[in-house]
Write an enzyme that holds these catalytic residues in place. Structure first.
Site, PDB file in Angstrom:
ATOM      1  N   LYS A  19     -12.775  -1.550  10.061  1.00 59.05           N
ATOM      2  CA  LYS A  19     -12.702  -2.637   9.072  1.00 59.05           C
ATOM      3  C   LYS A  19     -11.762  -3.722   9.600  1.00 59.05           C
ATOM      4  O   LYS A  19     -10.636  -3.387  10.004  1.00 59.05           O
ATOM      5  CB  LYS A  19     -12.195  -2.083   7.732  1.00 59.05           C
ATOM      6  CG  LYS A  19     -12.044  -3.141   6.646  1.00 59.05           C
ATOM      7  CD  LYS A  19     -11.450  -2.543   5.371  1.00 59.05           C
ATOM      8  CE  LYS A  19     -11.306  -3.631   4.298  1.00 59.05           C
ATOM      9  NZ  LYS A  19     -10.682  -3.119   3.075  1.00 59.05           N
ATOM     10  N   TYR A  56     -21.156  -6.018   0.327  1.00 64.88           N
ATOM     11  CA  TYR A  56     -21.378  -6.590  -1.003  1.00 64.88           C
ATOM     12  C   TYR A  56     -22.810  -7.105  -1.136  1.00 64.88           C
ATOM     13  O   TYR A  56     -23.262  -7.388  -2.252  1.00 64.88           O
ATOM     14  CB  TYR A  56     -20.377  -7.721  -1.257  1.00 64.88           C
ATOM     15  CG  TYR A  56     -18.945  -7.243  -1.180  1.00 64.88           C
ATOM     16  CD1 TYR A  56     -18.332  -6.630  -2.266  1.00 64.88           C
ATOM     17  CD2 TYR A  56     -18.207  -7.370  -0.001  1.00 64.88           C
ATOM     18  CE1 TYR A  56     -17.031  -6.160  -2.186  1.00 64.88           C
ATOM     19  CE2 TYR A  56     -16.905  -6.912   0.093  1.00 64.88           C
ATOM     20  CZ  TYR A  56     -16.324  -6.306  -1.001  1.00 64.88           C
ATOM     21  OH  TYR A  56     -15.039  -5.822  -0.913  1.00 64.88           O
ATOM     22  N   LYS A 100      -8.243   0.087  10.624  1.00 70.02           N
ATOM     23  CA  LYS A 100      -8.192  -1.016   9.664  1.00 70.02           C
ATOM     24  C   LYS A 100      -7.191  -2.040  10.175  1.00 70.02           C
ATOM     25  O   LYS A 100      -5.995  -1.752  10.287  1.00 70.02           O
ATOM     26  CB  LYS A 100      -7.791  -0.515   8.274  1.00 70.02           C
ATOM     27  CG  LYS A 100      -7.728  -1.619   7.224  1.00 70.02           C
ATOM     28  CD  LYS A 100      -7.351  -1.056   5.862  1.00 70.02           C
ATOM     29  CE  LYS A 100      -7.261  -2.151   4.810  1.00 70.02           C
ATOM     30  NZ  LYS A 100      -6.882  -1.609   3.490  1.00 70.02           N
ATOM     31  N   CYS A 137       0.805  -1.230   0.000  1.00 69.68           N
ATOM     32  CA  CYS A 137       0.000   0.000   0.000  1.00 69.68           C
ATOM     33  C   CYS A 137       0.832   1.270   0.000  1.00 69.68           C
ATOM     34  O   CYS A 137       0.268   2.370   0.042  1.00 69.68           O
ATOM     35  CB  CYS A 137      -0.940   0.003   1.213  1.00 69.68           C
ATOM     36  SG  CYS A 137      -2.068  -1.406   1.246  1.00 69.68           S
TER      37      CYS A 137
END
Length: 325
Positions: free
Chosen positions: A248, A313, A195, A130
């Site tokens: 998350k 989702y 996260k 990242c």
């Protein structure tokens, strides 16, 4: 004595009473629909580990968003799948990149759609990390200008919110300053503040092609065992200019969602991540669970813990289920 004068079952005896006294309610307006876009035309690539999830070319992305809008979904979270990758993640901040192109098309067709873009380098780097890599180290400060430039390119394309997910220290401040200096003071930041370095991300890495080629992400994503540090991350990102913060994953971190909710006033987002989705899909495919009831129970739990918005989702399915009652 309470019993038998107070009988709590009186509040549960009929569907109408249960509905009236329901304390936590899901609403389609609170769902954010994550989508993957790649270049090309007529492309609908299935993600094997995430049944029902696809990598879409921009034309089919527009069709998918049109259907989601018909179902009442207000917001999407967009991830890009580039054709090429390099060590500098140049595709992330390319003004003609796949996300930038998709955002322009989306805002042209659906000006009222809330477009949130993921800001990270992992999908665009040849090494899959990242941030910028020097040797085997993911270097923090050299990564910040690239993240800020990526966010600016998304804002120029029309994104309403940018969502940095990289977990580099200081990235919210770098992005806020870059946006403001270039006149995008109204572009919001939804920070992936807490996260965690989670095993629940595996299917996403297949979808995005973002698995690291060496090592792992534990030097920048959070230790799953740490609660106080999550609060530090959240408070730091708010001090740097985040408009909303995110936890998350969601299901294994409901305690973190509750802790954050009790400490901050801003909108709180929770990400019902790919591994959580895939586990339910796999069990449902075998007839072991009732998919609809499991999903609604999970999302209700996330909401009950304190989340205002949920990235899932299952957004379109939940929108349909809520409409059906």
């Amino acid at each position: 004595m309470y019993y038998p004068q107070i009988r709590l079952r009186r509040r549960r005896l009929s569907p109408a009473v249960r509905k009236m006294l329901k304390e936590t309610r899901l609403a389609v307006e609170e769902l954010i629909y994550p989508l993957f876009v790649r270049s090309g035309t007529g492309i609908r690539e299935p993600v094997e580990s995430m049944p029902g999830v696809f990598r879409l070319s921009p034309d089919l992305l527009l069709e998918e968003v049109a259907a989601a809008r018909e179902e009442g979904i207000l917001a999407i979270l967009l991830f890009g799948i580039p054709d090429t990758k390099d060590e500098a993640a140049s595709g992330a901040y390319d003004e003609q990149g796949v996300v930038q192109d998709a955002v322009r098309r989306l805002k042209a067709h659906f000006p009222e759609l809330i477009v949130i873009t993921d800001v990270c380098l992992c999908e665009y780097t040849s090494h899959g990390h990242c941030g910028v890599v020097r040797g085997k180290e993911i270097v923090n400060d050299e990564t910040l200008p690239l993240l800020a430039q990526t966010a600016l390119s998304h804002a120029r394309a029309g994104a309403d919110f940018v969502a940095p997910s990289d977990m580099m220290d200081g990235r919210v401040k770098a992005i806020r300053e870059k946006l403001d200096f270039n006149g995008f003071t109204n572009t919001g930041i939804i920070s992936y503040a807490a996260k965690f370095a989670s095993a629940f991300y595996g299917p996403f890495r297949e979808a995005a092609g973002s698995a690291p080629s060496f090592g792992d992400r534990r030097s920048y994503q959070m230790n799953p065992a740490n609660r106080r540090e999550a609060l530090e991350e959240v408070l730091q990102d708010l001090a740097e200019g985040a408009d909303m913060v995110m936890v998350k994953p969601a299901l294994a971190y409901l305690d973190i969602i509750r802790e954050v909710r009790e400490r901050v006033l801003c909108p709180l987002v929770a990400y019902n991540v790919s591994g959580e989705y895939a586990l339910v899909k796999a069990a449902a495919a075998r007839g072991w669970i009732d998919e609809k009831q499991i999903v609604l129970e999970m999302l209700t739990g996330i909401k009950r813990a304190g989340a205002d918005l949920i990235i899932t989702y299952y957004a379109r399915d939940v929108a349909r289920w809520l409409r059906e009652g």
